[in-house]
Design a protein around this motif. Structure first.
Motif, PDB file in Angstrom:
ATOM      1  N   ASP A   1      22.471   5.386 -35.063  1.00 22.50           N
ATOM      2  CA  ASP A   1      21.915   5.287 -36.418  1.00 22.50           C
ATOM      3  C   ASP A   1      20.966   6.437 -36.715  1.00 22.50           C
ATOM      4  O   ASP A   1      21.003   7.026 -37.806  1.00 22.50           O
ATOM      5  CB  ASP A   1      21.182   3.954 -36.595  1.00 22.50           C
ATOM      6  CG  ASP A   1      22.127   2.751 -36.625  1.00 22.50           C
ATOM      7  OD1 ASP A   1      23.354   2.972 -36.758  1.00 22.50           O
ATOM      8  OD2 ASP A   1      21.641   1.612 -36.503  1.00 22.50           O
ATOM      9  N   GLN A   2      20.104   6.766 -35.734  1.00 22.18           N
ATOM     10  CA  GLN A   2      19.081   7.775 -35.986  1.00 22.18           C
ATOM     11  C   GLN A   2      19.663   9.186 -36.041  1.00 22.18           C
ATOM     12  O   GLN A   2      19.234  10.014 -36.854  1.00 22.18           O
ATOM     13  CB  GLN A   2      17.997   7.707 -34.910  1.00 22.18           C
ATOM     14  CG  GLN A   2      16.804   8.624 -35.168  1.00 22.18           C
ATOM     15  CD  GLN A   2      16.057   8.286 -36.446  1.00 22.18           C
ATOM     16  OE1 GLN A   2      15.657   7.153 -36.653  1.00 22.18           O
ATOM     17  NE2 GLN A   2      15.861   9.274 -37.322  1.00 22.18           N
ATOM     18  N   VAL A   3      20.657   9.474 -35.206  1.00 23.55           N
ATOM     19  CA  VAL A   3      21.187  10.832 -35.172  1.00 23.55           C
ATOM     20  C   VAL A   3      21.862  11.186 -36.495  1.00 23.55           C
ATOM     21  O   VAL A   3      21.949  12.372 -36.877  1.00 23.55           O
ATOM     22  CB  VAL A   3      22.170  11.007 -33.988  1.00 23.55           C
ATOM     23  CG1 VAL A   3      23.519  10.346 -34.257  1.00 23.55           C
ATOM     24  CG2 VAL A   3      22.345  12.480 -33.635  1.00 23.55           C
ATOM     25  N   ALA A   4      22.301  10.202 -37.213  1.00 19.63           N
ATOM     26  CA  ALA A   4      22.922  10.447 -38.526  1.00 19.63           C
ATOM     27  C   ALA A   4      21.884  10.683 -39.614  1.00 19.63           C
ATOM     28  O   ALA A   4      22.230  11.123 -40.717  1.00 19.63           O
ATOM     29  CB  ALA A   4      23.810   9.265 -38.915  1.00 19.63           C
ATOM     30  N   ARG A   5      20.621  10.377 -39.304  1.00 15.91           N
ATOM     31  CA  ARG A   5      19.556  10.523 -40.310  1.00 15.91           C
ATOM     32  C   ARG A   5      18.710  11.764 -40.055  1.00 15.91           C
ATOM     33  O   ARG A   5      18.563  12.619 -40.922  1.00 15.91           O
ATOM     34  CB  ARG A   5      18.680   9.274 -40.306  1.00 15.91           C
ATOM     35  CG  ARG A   5      19.430   7.995 -40.683  1.00 15.91           C
ATOM     36  CD  ARG A   5      18.601   6.756 -40.386  1.00 15.91           C
ATOM     37  NE  ARG A   5      17.335   6.753 -41.098  1.00 15.91           N
ATOM     38  CZ  ARG A   5      16.309   5.957 -40.794  1.00 15.91           C
ATOM     39  NH1 ARG A   5      16.416   5.114 -39.772  1.00 15.91           N
ATOM     40  NH2 ARG A   5      15.207   6.012 -41.495  1.00 15.91           N
ATOM     41  N   ALA A   6      18.119  11.851 -38.868  1.00 15.97           N
ATOM     42  CA  ALA A   6      17.277  13.001 -38.514  1.00 15.97           C
ATOM     43  C   ALA A   6      17.087  12.986 -37.002  1.00 15.97           C
ATOM     44  O   ALA A   6      16.900  11.924 -36.412  1.00 15.97           O
ATOM     45  CB  ALA A   6      15.922  12.919 -39.208  1.00 15.97           C
ATOM     46  N   SER A   7      17.118  14.172 -36.393  1.00 13.15           N
ATOM     47  CA  SER A   7      17.073  14.233 -34.931  1.00 13.15           C
ATOM     48  C   SER A   7      15.876  14.989 -34.379  1.00 13.15           C
ATOM     49  O   SER A   7      15.324  14.602 -33.348  1.00 13.15           O
ATOM     50  CB  SER A   7      18.355  14.890 -34.395  1.00 13.15           C
ATOM     51  OG  SER A   7      19.485  14.162 -34.770  1.00 13.15           O
TER      52      SER A   7
ATOM     53  N   ALA B   1      14.473  10.709 -30.098  1.00  9.18           N
ATOM     54  CA  ALA B   1      13.848  10.174 -28.891  1.00  9.18           C
ATOM     55  C   ALA B   1      13.014   8.941 -29.214  1.00  9.18           C
ATOM     56  O   ALA B   1      13.013   7.958 -28.464  1.00  9.18           O
ATOM     57  CB  ALA B   1      12.980  11.243 -28.233  1.00  9.18           C
ATOM     58  N   ALA B   2      12.297   8.994 -30.325  1.00 10.28           N
ATOM     59  CA  ALA B   2      11.459   7.855 -30.711  1.00 10.28           C
ATOM     60  C   ALA B   2      12.300   6.617 -30.965  1.00 10.28           C
ATOM     61  O   ALA B   2      11.946   5.509 -30.557  1.00 10.28           O
ATOM     62  CB  ALA B   2      10.641   8.211 -31.949  1.00 10.28           C
ATOM     63  N   ALA B   3      13.438   6.780 -31.623  1.00 16.50           N
ATOM     64  CA  ALA B   3      14.319   5.646 -31.890  1.00 16.50           C
ATOM     65  C   ALA B   3      14.847   5.047 -30.593  1.00 16.50           C
ATOM     66  O   ALA B   3      14.938   3.824 -30.447  1.00 16.50           O
ATOM     67  CB  ALA B   3      15.478   6.086 -32.777  1.00 16.50           C
ATOM     68  N   ALA B   4      15.195   5.919 -29.647  1.00  6.61           N
ATOM     69  CA  ALA B   4      15.647   5.428 -28.341  1.00  6.61           C
ATOM     70  C   ALA B   4      14.533   4.662 -27.641  1.00  6.61           C
ATOM     71  O   ALA B   4      14.765   3.604 -27.043  1.00  6.61           O
ATOM     72  CB  ALA B   4      16.113   6.594 -27.476  1.00  6.61           C
ATOM     73  N   GLY B   5      13.309   5.187 -27.719  1.00  8.23           N
ATOM     74  CA  GLY B   5      12.176   4.518 -27.097  1.00  8.23           C
ATOM     75  C   GLY B   5      11.886   3.162 -27.714  1.00  8.23           C
ATOM     76  O   GLY B   5      11.596   2.194 -27.000  1.00  8.23           O
ATOM     77  N   VAL B   6      11.971   3.076 -29.018  1.00  5.62           N
ATOM     78  CA  VAL B   6      11.767   1.792 -29.701  1.00  5.62           C
ATOM     79  C   VAL B   6      12.795   0.776 -29.212  1.00  5.62           C
ATOM     80  O   VAL B   6      12.466  -0.375 -28.886  1.00  5.62           O
ATOM     81  CB  VAL B   6      11.865   1.958 -31.231  1.00  5.62           C
ATOM     82  CG1 VAL B   6      11.949   0.590 -31.919  1.00  5.62           C
ATOM     83  CG2 VAL B   6      10.665   2.733 -31.760  1.00  5.62           C
TER      84      VAL B   6
ATOM     85  N   GLU C   1       9.430   6.998 -39.208  1.00  3.11           N
ATOM     86  CA  GLU C   1       9.275   5.559 -39.031  1.00  3.11           C
ATOM     87  C   GLU C   1       9.487   5.175 -37.570  1.00  3.11           C
ATOM     88  O   GLU C   1       8.773   4.327 -37.031  1.00  3.11           O
ATOM     89  CB  GLU C   1      10.269   4.818 -39.923  1.00  3.11           C
ATOM     90  CG  GLU C   1      10.106   3.303 -39.917  1.00  3.11           C
ATOM     91  CD  GLU C   1      11.051   2.620 -40.888  1.00  3.11           C
ATOM     92  OE1 GLU C   1      11.095   1.379 -40.877  1.00  3.11           O
ATOM     93  OE2 GLU C   1      11.748   3.319 -41.643  1.00  3.11           O
ATOM     94  N   ALA C   2      10.446   5.818 -36.920  1.00  2.00           N
ATOM     95  CA  ALA C   2      10.729   5.508 -35.517  1.00  2.00           C
ATOM     96  C   ALA C   2       9.526   5.820 -34.636  1.00  2.00           C
ATOM     97  O   ALA C   2       9.178   5.037 -33.747  1.00  2.00           O
ATOM     98  CB  ALA C   2      11.946   6.296 -35.043  1.00  2.00           C
ATOM     99  N   ARG C   3       8.868   6.952 -34.862  1.00  5.82           N
ATOM    100  CA  ARG C   3       7.735   7.316 -34.015  1.00  5.82           C
ATOM    101  C   ARG C   3       6.547   6.387 -34.250  1.00  5.82           C
ATOM    102  O   ARG C   3       5.850   6.006 -33.299  1.00  5.82           O
ATOM    103  CB  ARG C   3       7.323   8.776 -34.241  1.00  5.82           C
ATOM    104  CG  ARG C   3       6.353   9.264 -33.172  1.00  5.82           C
ATOM    105  CD  ARG C   3       6.178  10.754 -33.213  1.00  5.82           C
ATOM    106  NE  ARG C   3       5.382  11.205 -34.345  1.00  5.82           N
ATOM    107  CZ  ARG C   3       5.315  12.467 -34.754  1.00  5.82           C
ATOM    108  NH1 ARG C   3       6.034  13.400 -34.134  1.00  5.82           N
ATOM    109  NH2 ARG C   3       4.562  12.818 -35.785  1.00  5.82           N
ATOM    110  N   VAL C   4       6.316   6.020 -35.483  1.00  5.28           N
ATOM    111  CA  VAL C   4       5.222   5.086 -35.769  1.00  5.28           C
ATOM    112  C   VAL C   4       5.464   3.762 -35.049  1.00  5.28           C
ATOM    113  O   VAL C   4       4.554   3.198 -34.420  1.00  5.28           O
ATOM    114  CB  VAL C   4       5.075   4.863 -37.286  1.00  5.28           C
ATOM    115  CG1 VAL C   4       4.089   3.735 -37.568  1.00  5.28           C
ATOM    116  CG2 VAL C   4       4.619   6.148 -37.977  1.00  5.28           C
ATOM    117  N   GLU C   5       6.692   3.269 -35.113  1.00  8.77           N
ATOM    118  CA  GLU C   5       6.987   1.998 -34.442  1.00  8.77           C
ATOM    119  C   GLU C   5       6.854   2.136 -32.926  1.00  8.77           C
ATOM    120  O   GLU C   5       6.381   1.218 -32.248  1.00  8.77           O
ATOM    121  CB  GLU C   5       8.386   1.506 -34.795  1.00  8.77           C
ATOM    122  CG  GLU C   5       8.686   0.130 -34.200  1.00  8.77           C
ATOM    123  CD  GLU C   5      10.020  -0.440 -34.608  1.00  8.77           C
ATOM    124  OE1 GLU C   5      10.394  -1.498 -34.050  1.00  8.77           O
ATOM    125  OE2 GLU C   5      10.703   0.154 -35.479  1.00  8.77           O
TER     126      GLU C   5
END
Length: 455
Positions: free
Chosen positions: A88-94, A328-333, A101-105
């Motif tokens: 999902d994230q790679v299709a939005r911004a990498s 990376a942030a999305a993966a970490g979440v 939003e991913a890093r904040v979470e």
């Protein structure tokens, strides 16, 4: 853990390595530089796919994985939550360091489980060594001191600052090391560094370390860095009073206490953090491996006050090109969400205890098993030529054990006499038992035939 496979087992279709794996390895060997991970080179297989605690090669052979990427694969292979988050994230911004939003979470999720109260300021990186180097710079920035202390058997990375603090002979041929690096004995009680016995020793290794620093340092120690339990040394578990004693010694010298939780963090030992077993409170924590669910992600955690130190806190002073990127942030979440929602800390404690109980019986069953230890899914076996002298098995012998495990469908780190077992935190009881059954088969054959000179 309904999302992860259960009751996984070995399934072999060809000899190992099979013809397709052999052909791919030959093509790779024509161009790849030497120095890859030893277990991957020795196994000789080429991976087609992997799921949970099972790896399938290009020949259709399925292996059980007790290596777990040396801690990186803590969520098992291809965890669906991590896969979807990355897709999902790679299709939005990498890439990029902008707020996402991913890093904040991710920041908020890490702050929910601090290793100690107040340690919540997080800077992000892509590798363990990178995070350790940043932690060393931070300690220098805060204390305005220049020296560091680490421990025998310790491993913190292969970049120059971390390498200088490595407590093994890996450094041979790579000198000179960074000045001001001091390495003290670690409480490996099976092979006591001062030739004593715990607890009658009274943690004599700490006293010896104190004396060493008194005469060898310039009294300008910025930080002590220590693994709450040592991974590369053989998954060594020290007495619970050792790490608090290290912290006290650090503060005695006016230094910060850095806990390197690359391997022990996020549930590996049956607690969320390795330091929780002893109650020691770190000033700085380095984290990684399980953190990204298999995606390259690491970080440095510290307090509000320490994080303000300059020049570390200057704009770009502690940054990294890949650090904190949205992918990376999305993966970490996704990884932290799985650890929490799937109860992986509890699973590590429960499955690990069951595995340890089975493995502990190996000490009496096999003349070449000298010691078994562990916490959670962080276990170690000492393979010895003589139980009285504790002489380790030769590398030639342990390589044969490794080869026999691979041939029977079990991927292990048995190529070293200090044999580490650290499967995915998602592993279930049945899969764990299936893997131990293969290991028992190899050990039974070694004992029955004295095949490799084991006595």
């Amino acid at each position: 853990m309904s999302s992860t496979p259960k009751k996984q087992r070995v399934h072999l279709k060809t000899i190992v390595p099979g013809p397709r794996s052999t052909a791919l390895r030959q093509r790779e060997d024509a161009h790849v530089a030497p120095g890859l991970q030893g277990y991957a080179v020795m196994a000789g297989i080429a991976v087609e796919s992997a799921e949970g605690s099972a790896v399938t090669d290009v020949d259709g052979n399925t292996f059980l994985d007790f290596i777990g990427g040396i801690g990186v694969g803590a969520l098992g292979h291809s965890h669906p939550g991590v896969v979807k988050a990355i897709q999902d994230q790679v299709a939005r911004a990498s890439v990029g360091s902008f707020t996402s939003e991913a890093r904040v979470e991710l920041l908020e999720r890490v702050a929910k489980h601090p290793p100690t109260e107040g340690v919540h300021r997080l800077q992000l990186y892509s590798s363990g060594a990178e995070a350790v180097e940043s932690a060393l710079r931070l300690a220098k920035s805060h204390t305005k001191k220049t020296e560091f202390v680490s421990f025998w058997g310790g491993f913190h990375g292969k970049t120059m600052g971390a390498l200088s603090l490595m407590g093994s002979n890996f450094k041979e041929g790579l000198g000179p090391m960074v000045p001001g690096s001091h390495i003290l004995p670690y409480a490996d009680c099976y092979r006591c560094p001062i030739g004593s016995t715990y607890p009658t020793c009274g943690l004599g290794c700490i006293d010896q370390g104190r004396k060493q620093l008194k005469y060898a340092s310039t009294n300008s120690i910025a930080a002590f860095i220590v693994e709450p339990m040592q991974g590369t040394a053989g998954n060594v578990v020290p007495p619970d009073d050792f790490i608090p004693a290290v912290r006290e010694l650090a503060h005695e010298f006016g230094a910060l206490f850095i806990a390197d939780e690359m391997i022990t963090g996020f549930g590996r030992t049956g607690r969320y953090w390795g330091v929780e077993h002893s109650g020691a409170k770190p000033d700085i924590v380095t984290l990684g491996k399980a953190f990204g669910g298999g995606f390259p992600l690491s970080g440095v955690l510290t307090t509000d006050a320490i994080a303000q130190a300059k020049p570390w806190s200057n704009p770009s002073g502690s940054s990294s090109s890949y650090g904190g990127n949205p992918l990376a942030a999305a993966a970490g979440v996704a990884a932290l969400k799985a650890i929490e929602e799937d109860g992986l800390v509890d699973n590590a404690r429960e499955v690990g205890a069951a595995m340890l109980e089975e493995l502990a019986a190996f000490v009496e069953a096999y003349p070449f098993v000298g010691h078994v230890r562990g916490r959670g899914l962080f276990m170690g076996i000492e393979l010895v030529a003589d139980k009285k002298t504790k002489e380790p098995l030769s590398r030639a012998v342990t390589r044969r054990i490794f080869d026999e495990c691979v041939r029977r469908g079990l991927l292990t780190m048995s190529y070293a006499p200090s044999f580490r077992i650290q499967p995915a935190l998602t592993i279930d009881h049945e899969t764990a038992k299936n893997g131990i059954a293969v290991l028992r088969e190899v050990f039974d054959e070694a004992k029955r035939t004295n095949l490799w000179g084991l006595t």
